[in-house]
Design a protein around this motif. Sequence first.
Motif, PDB file in Angstrom:
ATOM      1  N   SER A 170       0.843  -1.190   0.000  1.00 22.30           N
ATOM      2  CA  SER A 170       0.000   0.000   0.000  1.00 22.30           C
ATOM      3  C   SER A 170       0.880   1.243   0.000  1.00 22.30           C
ATOM      4  O   SER A 170       2.096   1.172   0.193  1.00 22.30           O
ATOM      5  N   ASN A 171       0.262   2.391  -0.178  1.00 20.91           N
ATOM      6  CA  ASN A 171       1.029   3.633  -0.282  1.00 20.91           C
ATOM      7  C   ASN A 171       1.765   3.939   1.013  1.00 20.91           C
ATOM      8  O   ASN A 171       2.974   4.226   1.019  1.00 20.91           O
ATOM      9  N   LYS A 175       5.964   3.467   1.568  1.00 23.23           N
ATOM     10  CA  LYS A 175       6.780   4.626   1.916  1.00 23.23           C
ATOM     11  C   LYS A 175       7.499   4.412   3.236  1.00 23.23           C
ATOM     12  O   LYS A 175       8.686   4.734   3.372  1.00 23.23           O
TER      13      LYS A 175
END
Length: 397
Positions: A170-171, A175
């Motif tokens: 997922s984002n 990150k």
Amino acid sequence: MTDTECGIRPTFISPPSVDQELWPHVGSSLSLNCTLQLGDSCNGNFTWLKDGKGKQDLYGEQQSVWNGLNSSERFLTSILDVNLTTEEDFGKFTCQFQTFSASFTLHKTDKAGHVAAVLFALCVVAVLVIGSILYLKCRLSARLWYRNKYGDPEINDGRLFDAYVSFCPSNIDTKFTNFILKPHLENRYNYKLHLDETSILPNTEPSAELLMNVSRSRRLIVVLSLAYLEQDWCQNSFRDGLFRLLEISHRPIFILFENQYKDVPAEVTQLLNSQRGTLKTLLWKADSVSPASEFWKELRLALPRKISLVDGKGDPQTQCQDDKDPMLTVSSEAADPDPDGDLGVRRNLYKAPPPRMAPETHAVDREPSGDVDISDLGSRNYSARADYYCLMTEPEL
């Protein structure tokens, strides 16, 4: 003392000793009791002396004579009241009856006030508070120092990675893993991570690839976000999947986000809390970005100890075993000074004489010889490095 005209020797009932020493405080009052047992034929009174001189009128005196149970026993009592208001009131007070005497020596002592006791109590409380603050602030740093100095470096165990990191693609998770977790651990502390964004248990059973990758890593890190918990194996049976992870990894590390913690299912948090002895749970907070935060200290304590190496010396596993194999060293240009040997073998090689060739029949039939000299292969050591390579057998898969 000798007998007198009393017929029997008088005996002092009070004070218990002939010369009694007392340490009263300034401003206190004392009643000095002097009691003497007499015969029935003895008469007289006590005489009080202070420092060998006559008693002053400042001190009150009460004398009395009374009989005991036996009519032949008589007791003479004299009580001197002394108010210790000044330093002159201290000294030696002597009660004297004929040639018999007893004394009370009053020594001056400072009055113990409450100020010293209060100051001592405040000092004790301050020490406890400072000690508690230092413990809360420095306990992780002290444990890290002790671990880095005396802990097990976990080398020569055949592992290729320090940690296997499982996260959801997922984002937020990507990150966090690629731009915070991986750079901090690898660039700052020289840890080597293996990242995997695929489902760790796609069919609630560990795959062969997962077993191989986890077995090559010393720790297992799971970024347990809400997106990670939406995977099928987490929704179907997180409990069974967790116990399978505990079977294939030693004390896995679960990282949760503080802003998502309240939305994590209660059964998940309860299960993680119930397994505190077999896994490590860390909470990523807003202030965890700082390198000196407790998050990174606790994570380093959960990870294996790292050893600082001189540049160009290679991996500690090969360095500790003095391995000269160019396949296992960082620089392979001049890693093995003896190319005729293998795996560090240093021995004299005796080559067999060249094979006999058949008589030449015709120049056209002669072909270029492509034979390779393999006469020294028997002297080479091709034993596998079991402590470096991690091999999996079918029963283990």
